[in-house]
Write a protein that holds these residues in place. Structure first.
Motif, PDB file in Angstrom:
ATOM      1  N   PHE A  25       0.813  -1.216   0.000  1.00 43.50           N
ATOM      2  CA  PHE A  25       0.000   0.000   0.000  1.00 43.50           C
ATOM      3  C   PHE A  25       0.850   1.272   0.000  1.00 43.50           C
ATOM      4  O   PHE A  25       0.466   2.289   0.582  1.00 43.50           O
ATOM      5  N   GLY A  26       2.035   1.213  -0.615  1.00 41.88           N
ATOM      6  CA  GLY A  26       2.884   2.391  -0.676  1.00 41.88           C
ATOM      7  C   GLY A  26       3.724   2.633   0.556  1.00 41.88           C
ATOM      8  O   GLY A  26       4.510   3.578   0.605  1.00 41.88           O
ATOM      9  N   GLN A  27       3.583   1.814   1.577  1.00 42.74           N
ATOM     10  CA  GLN A  27       4.451   1.898   2.752  1.00 42.74           C
ATOM     11  C   GLN A  27       5.606   0.924   2.573  1.00 42.74           C
ATOM     12  O   GLN A  27       5.446  -0.136   1.972  1.00 42.74           O
ATOM     13  N   ARG A  28       6.757   1.258   3.127  1.00 40.80           N
ATOM     14  CA  ARG A  28       7.921   0.378   2.982  1.00 40.80           C
ATOM     15  C   ARG A  28       8.790   0.416   4.224  1.00 40.80           C
ATOM     16  O   ARG A  28       8.795   1.405   4.960  1.00 40.80           O
ATOM     17  N   ALA A  29       9.455  -0.686   4.477  1.00 45.28           N
ATOM     18  CA  ALA A  29      10.345  -0.783   5.638  1.00 45.28           C
ATOM     19  C   ALA A  29      11.464  -1.751   5.320  1.00 45.28           C
ATOM     20  O   ALA A  29      11.287  -2.694   4.537  1.00 45.28           O
TER      21      ALA A  29
ATOM     22  N   THR B 101       4.250   1.324  -6.458  1.00 43.85           N
ATOM     23  CA  THR B 101       2.820   1.555  -6.347  1.00 43.85           C
ATOM     24  C   THR B 101       2.470   2.957  -6.830  1.00 43.85           C
ATOM     25  O   THR B 101       3.105   3.925  -6.420  1.00 43.85           O
ATOM     26  N   PRO B 102       1.487   3.115  -7.686  1.00 43.14           N
ATOM     27  CA  PRO B 102       1.131   4.445  -8.197  1.00 43.14           C
ATOM     28  C   PRO B 102       0.608   5.369  -7.103  1.00 43.14           C
ATOM     29  O   PRO B 102       0.085   4.921  -6.085  1.00 43.14           O
ATOM     30  N   THR B 103       0.759   6.632  -7.328  1.00 39.05           N
ATOM     31  CA  THR B 103       0.173   7.724  -6.532  1.00 39.05           C
ATOM     32  C   THR B 103       0.728   7.830  -5.131  1.00 39.05           C
ATOM     33  O   THR B 103       0.251   8.641  -4.347  1.00 39.05           O
ATOM     34  N   PHE B 104       1.750   7.061  -4.801  1.00 43.80           N
ATOM     35  CA  PHE B 104       2.302   7.154  -3.464  1.00 43.80           C
ATOM     36  C   PHE B 104       3.673   7.830  -3.458  1.00 43.80           C
ATOM     37  O   PHE B 104       4.466   7.635  -2.552  1.00 43.80           O
ATOM     38  N   GLY B 105       3.999   8.612  -4.479  1.00 40.67           N
ATOM     39  CA  GLY B 105       5.258   9.332  -4.483  1.00 40.67           C
ATOM     40  C   GLY B 105       6.410   8.467  -4.923  1.00 40.67           C
ATOM     41  O   GLY B 105       6.246   7.378  -5.466  1.00 40.67           O
ATOM     42  N   SER B 106       7.582   8.946  -4.680  1.00 44.86           N
ATOM     43  CA  SER B 106       8.800   8.235  -5.088  1.00 44.86           C
ATOM     44  C   SER B 106       9.044   7.072  -4.150  1.00 44.86           C
ATOM     45  O   SER B 106       8.353   6.882  -3.161  1.00 44.86           O
ATOM     46  N   ARG B 107      10.116   6.326  -4.428  1.00 42.41           N
ATOM     47  CA  ARG B 107      10.444   5.188  -3.574  1.00 42.41           C
ATOM     48  C   ARG B 107      11.189   5.635  -2.326  1.00 42.41           C
ATOM     49  O   ARG B 107      11.763   4.812  -1.612  1.00 42.41           O
ATOM     50  N   GLY B 108      11.194   6.910  -2.074  1.00 49.58           N
ATOM     51  CA  GLY B 108      11.785   7.368  -0.819  1.00 49.58           C
ATOM     52  C   GLY B 108      13.288   7.320  -0.805  1.00 49.58           C
ATOM     53  O   GLY B 108      13.900   7.155   0.236  1.00 49.58           O
ATOM     54  N   LYS B 109      13.931   7.488  -1.955  1.00 44.47           N
ATOM     55  CA  LYS B 109      15.398   7.467  -1.974  1.00 44.47           C
ATOM     56  C   LYS B 109      15.954   8.650  -1.194  1.00 44.47           C
ATOM     57  O   LYS B 109      15.398   9.731  -1.175  1.00 44.47           O
ATOM     58  N   MET B 110      17.110   8.429  -0.623  1.00 43.71           N
ATOM     59  CA  MET B 110      17.764   9.492   0.149  1.00 43.71           C
ATOM     60  C   MET B 110      18.450  10.471  -0.788  1.00 43.71           C
ATOM     61  O   MET B 110      19.033  10.078  -1.778  1.00 43.71           O
TER      62      MET B 110
END
Length: 559
Positions: free
Chosen positions: A484-488, A550-559
């Motif tokens: 769901f666009g969350q990652r850990a 996942t679409p619409t959840f922004g980027s993959r959170g890269k630093m």
């Protein structure tokens, strides 16, 4: 093959959306004497992890590998919301795919009698049903949820439904579809009926089947919403939750500490999600309604325990219990986001309109067959405390679950607690090792398959020293989660989390899970070297699993 009579049997029991502290061995006030006895005679895990939602967890259980590889990179219900975006993406088939050798298939080919009764949620057609994935006998609900009393009046009017409001055509016994209106018992109640069928499968084994060890899979739909239970059981809990969810959090956390399942200095995370009014700001009538929902939930859990007890009693009566590896688990954290999930389940307006039209959710009727309610985020957060979040979150509240194991061969650890990090992917290699069955490797039944990522628990649980042994290399093990666009991503005690706004910061957070299991203190600024290393691990995990953004959840959170 050896002497199959001496090989262990297996009973794997899965509860649906059960919180970490909902059962008494984990600090809960709900009456669960069967699970308490299993824990007293077995082992409790405090660091057992699943996916953050049901079908991804089940794909990991049966494959021993990551859900993004096994076919449930996202829940099928979720993927429908994005049209063809996930179409033809490996690992996103929406069912347990053919790249994995299912645990039931492997055991079936190795001389086990394989039986199942309950929720499947790993494929919605006959070709993908339990009968096609290694089960000799099965009684299954294919979708992820359904009315516990088989009450679906909206179908008579031809209302279009998401599967959670339409089980027509999705009940099966063996390779035959059932008509829910004529083939299910008139007095159907999911927990009791799934148990009846499982005990029937065990009782009605042929002479040849009785000579084989068995693998029994018993995945209940309880206590997943809609919250429904017989009134006389719910009445046992009348008044117990009148002080509200925050008070329940404090009571359960105190009990968890007294049981040695949580360190004394641990604080609980604040509630998250769509919280609505606080208990103090609610009207007396709204408090009664909310407490009543929790009373019904408690009744569902008590009935779950009682019916598990029926299966255990049957195995004891046949002399098979002490040669049976029994595992009980929940598939994810407590369900607190039903309102948020409605758009993924067929549309909030559609479901809301149907519930309003066909169901009676008045105070006096809550819990009956013609009611359709859930209890909301605050109660779910009480069930996952001290952790942050609940089902759908990759924080510990969504992925850390109760797991109880009873197997007399682990006698040295009877009644023990293990804090060793484990995952649902470990169950397949554990069972195969106990059964003396090797994984088939890269080829199985004429197709190429992947090898498991999980590790066997056997040497750890059989060690007699749970404190100084582990399953994964505790300081360096690396595990990832995404849904769901969350990652850990986790390495040893370090865990990095990325959650989009408004739920999260939409940037990487860093936590020391050993010192801060509630994920309260973000160390991203002070431990930038650690965070950079974990983000590199994330990129590797992303690549290894073939993950699709996942679409619409922004980027993959890269630093």
């Amino acid at each position: 093959m050896g002497d199959t009579a001496k090989r262990p049997n297996f009973l794997v029991i899965v509860a649906d959306d059960l919180g970490f502290s909902d059962i008494s061995p984990y600090g809960g006030e709900i009456k669960t004497p069967t699970l308490a006895k299993l824990a007293k005679e077995g082992i409790r895990m405090t660091n057992f992890h699943t996916a953050s939602a049901c079908s991804p967890t089940r794909s990991m259980l049966f494959s021993g590998t990551d859900n993004h590889i096994a076919g449930l990179g996202q829940m099928a219900e979720f993927m429908r919301s994005f049209g063809d975006y996930f179409k033809d993406k490996p690992g996103y088939e929406g069912y347990l795919n053919w790249r994995v050798a299912a645990l039931s298939e492997i055991l079936q080919d190795s001389g086990y009698h394989t039986i199942m009764s309950g929720k499947w949620h790993l494929g919605m057609t006959k070709e993908l049903a339990p009968c096609s994935r290694g089960f000799d006998k099965s009684f299954s609900l294919l979708p992820g949820a359904g009315n516990h009393y088989n009450y679906e009046p909206q179908l008579d009017d031809g209302e279009f439904q998401a599967p959670c409001l339409n089980t027509n055509g999705f009940w099966m016994e063996g390779n035959e579809h059932l008509d829910r209106s004529t083939d299910l018992p008139k007095d159907f109640y999911s927990t009791r009926s799934f148990t009846d069928k499982m005990i029937g499968f065990l009782k009605d084994r042929t002479e040849d089947e009785s000579q084989k060890p068995f693998f029994a899979y018993l995945p209940y739909t309880a206590p997943h919403w809609p919250l429904q239970a017989p009134r006389e059981i719910a009445e046992k809990y009348a008044g117990m939750y009148d002080d509200g969810p925050d008070a329940l959090t404090q009571k359960r956390l105190r009990r968890l500490k007294d049981l040695g399942l949580v360190d004394e200095d641990v604080e609980h995370a604040s509630p998250v999600g769509v919280l609505g009014k606080s208990w103090e700001d609610m009207s007396p009538e709204d408090r009664k309604i909310s407490a009543r929902k929790m009373e019904v939930f408690a009744a569902m859990v008590e009935l779950l325990d009682a019916n598990i007890g029926r299966v255990i009693d049957h195995l004891e009566s046949t002399g098979e219990l002490d040669n049976t590896f029994v595992l009980f688990m929940s598939d994810n954290g407590a369900e607190g986001a039903a309102l948020e999930a409605l758009p993924l389940m067929g549309g909030a307006r559609m479901m809301g309109d149907i519930i309003t039209k066909y169901y009676n959710n008045s105070l006096d009727n809550i819990g009956e067959r013609d009611s359709f309610v859930w209890y909301g985020a605050r109660w779910a957060c009480a069930a996952t405390a001290p952790s942050r979040g609940f089902k759908g979150w990759v924080t510990e509240g969504g992925i850390r679950c109760p797991c109880v194991i009873r197997y007399p061969s682990f006698q040295a650890n009877q009644g023990a607690i293990t804090n060793s990090f484990t995952t649902v992917m470990d169950i397949l290699p554990t069972i195969l090792e106990l059964a003396g069955v090797p994984h088939p490797g890269s080829q199985f039944r004429g197709r190429e398959v992947v090898t498991p990522r999980g590790q066997s628990w056997v040497s750890h649980l059989d060690s007699g020293d749970l404190k100084n042994t582990s399953v994964h290399k505790e300081d360096v093990h690396i595990h990832g989660w995404e849904l769901f666009g969350q990652r850990a991503i986790r390495e040893g005690k370090w865990k990095a989390v990325w959650i989009a706004k408004p739920r999260g910061k939409e940037e990487w957070e860093l936590f020391d899970i050993e010192a801060d299991p509630s994920e309260l203190n973000d160390l991203a600024e002070s431990k930038q070297d650690v965070l950079c290393r974990l983000i590199q691990h994330w990129e590797q995990y992303y690549a290894e699993t073939g993950m699709v953004q996942t679409p619409t959840f922004g980027s993959r959170g890269k630093m």
